[in-house]
Structure formats: C-alpha cells, structure tokens
Design an enzyme around this catalytic site. Structure first.
Site, PDB file in Angstrom:
ATOM      1  N   TYR A 152       0.834  -1.238   0.002  1.00  0.00           N
ATOM      2  CA  TYR A 152      -0.206   0.053   0.001  1.00  0.00           C
ATOM      3  C   TYR A 152       0.905   1.301   0.183  1.00  0.00           C
ATOM      4  CZ  TYR A 152      -3.127   3.646   2.073  1.00  0.00           C
ATOM      5  OH  TYR A 152      -3.846   4.779   2.331  1.00  0.00           O
ATOM      6  N   LYS A 156       1.465   4.288  -2.860  1.00  0.00           N
ATOM      7  CA  LYS A 156       1.275   5.548  -2.724  1.00  0.00           C
ATOM      8  C   LYS A 156       2.520   6.439  -3.136  1.00  0.00           C
ATOM      9  CE  LYS A 156      -2.559   5.962  -0.671  1.00  0.00           C
ATOM     10  NZ  LYS A 156      -3.609   6.756  -1.457  1.00  0.00           N
ATOM     11  N   GLN A 221       2.863   0.618  20.551  1.00  0.00           N
ATOM     12  CA  GLN A 221       3.369   1.249  19.350  1.00  0.00           C
ATOM     13  C   GLN A 221       2.590   2.570  19.403  1.00  0.00           C
ATOM     14  OE1 GLN A 221       1.212  -1.438  19.716  1.00  0.00           O
ATOM     15  NE2 GLN A 221      -0.205  -1.824  18.182  1.00  0.00           N
TER      16      GLN A 221
END
Ligand code: NAD
Length: 329
Positions: A152, A156, A221
């Site tokens: 992905y 981009k 995270q």
C-alpha cells in the site's frame, strides 16, 4: 464572495471523500462525486454522483467531462491494518489504486485540467525510521531511500511521484498530501477495513463495564490521529495554495495504542481490561511532523485528540446500538 467552483471528488462514497463533498457543497460549489458506491452512512450532498469504476477509462471520461476547477483524487483500494498489512490483498491494492491514479490523472491532463489533489499516506515513509516508538522520523524529506513496510505504501509512493512528474513534464499544478490516520464519524467501523480509532471505539462500545477488550500487539506502538474536519481543512488549504507538496497532513499529538484505548474508555465511562493478542501491526512508531505544513501554509492541525474522539465515540456507539442491538452500557 468567492465565485462558485466546479468540483470533482473521486472516492466520494468513502470516508474522507463524503466529508469533502459536504464541505465543498457548503461553500456553494457545484460538486460531482464518483465512486463504486454511495456512502454507507449518509445520503450524498453532491449535485451529481456517478457510480462507476475508475479503473475503467470510459468511466474516467464520463466523470472528467468538463474543465473542473478542482479535482480531488481520493479513490483507492484501502483499509486498516487488518486489510493492508496481512499481505492477502497486496496485488489488488497495487493494481487497483495505481490503475485509478494513472487513469484519472491522465484524463484530467487531456481535459486540460491543471490541478489534481492527490491523497498519499504516511505509510510511504521508510520503515527503518519508525522502529523507535518514542522518536519516529516522518519529516517529508526522510522519504528516501524508500522502504515502506507495505505494498500500500509503495503504491502511494509511486503515485505521488506520478502526480509530481505530470507537474514537471506537462505543466500541471498537482498537489500531494501525506495523510496520517484520519478518523471521525461516518468512517468504516466494522467489517475488516476499519482503522484503529474506529475499531477501538466499537470494541469499547460493545464491552461491558469491567469487561475486557482485545488489542492487537502489546499496545505500545505509537501513532497520531487527525480528526476528519481538520483533514478536510488542510486538503482545501493545500489545494488552493501555491505549494505543491508532498506535505504531511496529520496531528502531531502522539499516543500509544494503549493510551488511545484509555482515552476512549474514559469517554465511555468504562473500566476495561486490555487483552493483548497477536495481530497485524504496521510500524512501531509514527507521528506527523508538522514543521513543513506550518511553514508552507501558515497553518497546521491543532484540535486535541480527545475532542475528536468524543465526537467519534458518540457516533460509533450509536451505530453499535442500531446495527447490532447490543446495549452499549
Ligand atoms: P475509503 O476506503 O473510505 O474511501 C475510498 C473510496 O474509494 C471508497 O469509497 C471506494 O469505494 C472508492 N474506490 C475504490 N476503488 C474504486 C474504483 N476502482 N473506482 C471508484 N471508486 C473506488 O478511504 P478514506 O479513508 O476515505 O481514504 C481516502 C484516501 O485517503 C485514500 O486514497 C487513502 O489511501 C488516503 N488515506 C487515508 C487515510 C486515512 O486514515 N483514512 C490515511 C492515509 C491516506
């Protein structure tokens, strides 16, 4: 009084696209939307809406049939971590989104449209700069050497280069933004394509007080999350500025996923135990670096995360009640 514009929103049935249609309509513009589908959550406010597949050039020709003043290209095959980080959809994501961008941009060029806004993503930043949850580097000039952690992100990166190449070779004035985790009401909240804030709001809304909710990974995270209204504001400001980008459009209020869960639990007034389970995660740390947007546009998002979460939680709790019949107590 600003003159009315002719606006095209590709991906107008999606989360950000449908908000962009509403905002550009409220400004008094004539707006056409195009998407595979209408919004799942509200009637479109567009003056004209084409249901069609932008991988198909004849659909692009129909959609781009006039010299629009502004074109926003948001259509993409995308979803949250459960969709883009498992590897199961990589071929579709790359093929579908690249084809849409190649088609839409070239059609706009051939229709003598000078400017297209393109929504890239923070997922294009190199994974090696995002291993430390406390100090990720997402400055715009840190993009190379390229090493996104997902296909992905690679698509981009390819597409943002495509838009800039049309500027260089074809005299266009395309604008490229790198969005960082946009959230808000009327976004996907179930089904596998939802992102962390919506998934967490749903889980919290469905949990009983003193119950437990599942969190992917250890929750340490870090991320930042931008409320939809600020995303739309930044998108319009960039499009109407003289700055090409790529530039981050995101919040720089960094939180851990565990902290995000605590914020949502507080809003819901619930005490919840976090059950950490394996799941697709993405990079260890990510935060928007807002120095460039502040400098280039004299503006940067400023709304607090909790203010956006309150509005989003209220909407998702309502969805949970009406869609599942589950009491959100
Ligand atoms: P979304 O999935 O809600 O919207 C995308 C829309 O594109 C969908 O309505 C979908 O039906 C449409 N679409 C997909 N394939 C199509 C095709 N072949 N023809 C026509 N329409 C098609 O996603 P969103 O959150 O609104 O994101 C909009 C854009 O912003 C995307 O390009 C996305 O990659 C980018 N972005 C979003 C975020 C975020 O956090 N939401 C972050 C970074 C980048």
């Amino acid at each position: 009084m600003v003159e009315s514009r002719q606006v095209l929103v590709c991906g107008a049935g999606g989360f950000i696209g449908s908000h962009l249609v509403r905002r550009t309509k409220a400004e008094g513009n004539w707006v056409r939307g195009v998407d595979l589908k209408f919004s799942d959550f509200a009637d479109t406010e567009a003056d004209d809406f084409i249901i069609g597949d932008l991988r198909d050039q004849s659909v692009c020709e129909r959609a781009v049939d006039r010299p629009f003043d502004e074109v926003y290209q948001l259509a993409a095959d995308m979803g949250g971590a459960g969709y883009i980080f498992t590897g199961a959809h990589d071929a579709d994501i790359m093929h579908n989104s690249a084809t849409i961008n190649l088609n839409v941009l070239d059609r706009c060029y051939k229709r003598n449209i000078k400017q297209v806004f393109y929504s890239s993503s923070a997922c294009m930043y190199p994974a090696y700069n995002q291993t430390d949850p406390d100090s990720p580097n997402c400055a715009e000039d840190s993009a190379y050497p390229a090493a996104p952690d997902s296909e992905y992100g690679w698509e981009k990166l390819f597409s943002e280069r495509l838009y800039i190449a049309y500027n260089r070779n074809h005299g266009m004035r395309n604008r490229v933004a790198r969005y960082h985790n946009i959230f808000g009401p009327q976004g996907t909240w179930q089904g596998g394509k939802e992102k962390a804030p919506a998934a967490i709001c749903r889980k919290v809304a469905m949990a009983r007080d003193n119950g437990e909710i599942e969190i992917w990974g250890d929750g340490k995270q870090t991320r930042s999350f931008l409320y939809i209204d600020e995303c739309v504001e930044g998108t319009l400001r960039l499009t109407r500025s003289s700055f090409e980008g790529p530039v981050n459009i995101g919040s720089d209020e960094q939180v851990t996923i565990n902290e995000l869960v605590d914020l949502v639990s507080d809003i819901a007034g619930k005490t919840l135990h976090k059950n950490h389970v394996p799941g697709p995660l993405g990079v260890r740390g990510r935060n928007s670096d807002n120095r460039l947007i502040s400098e280039a546009l004299g503006w940067a998002p400023s709304q607090s995360l909790v203010a956006g979460l309150e509005m989003t939680y209220a909407w998702i709790e309502q969805q949970v009640r009406s869609n599942t019949g589950v009491r959100a107590d």
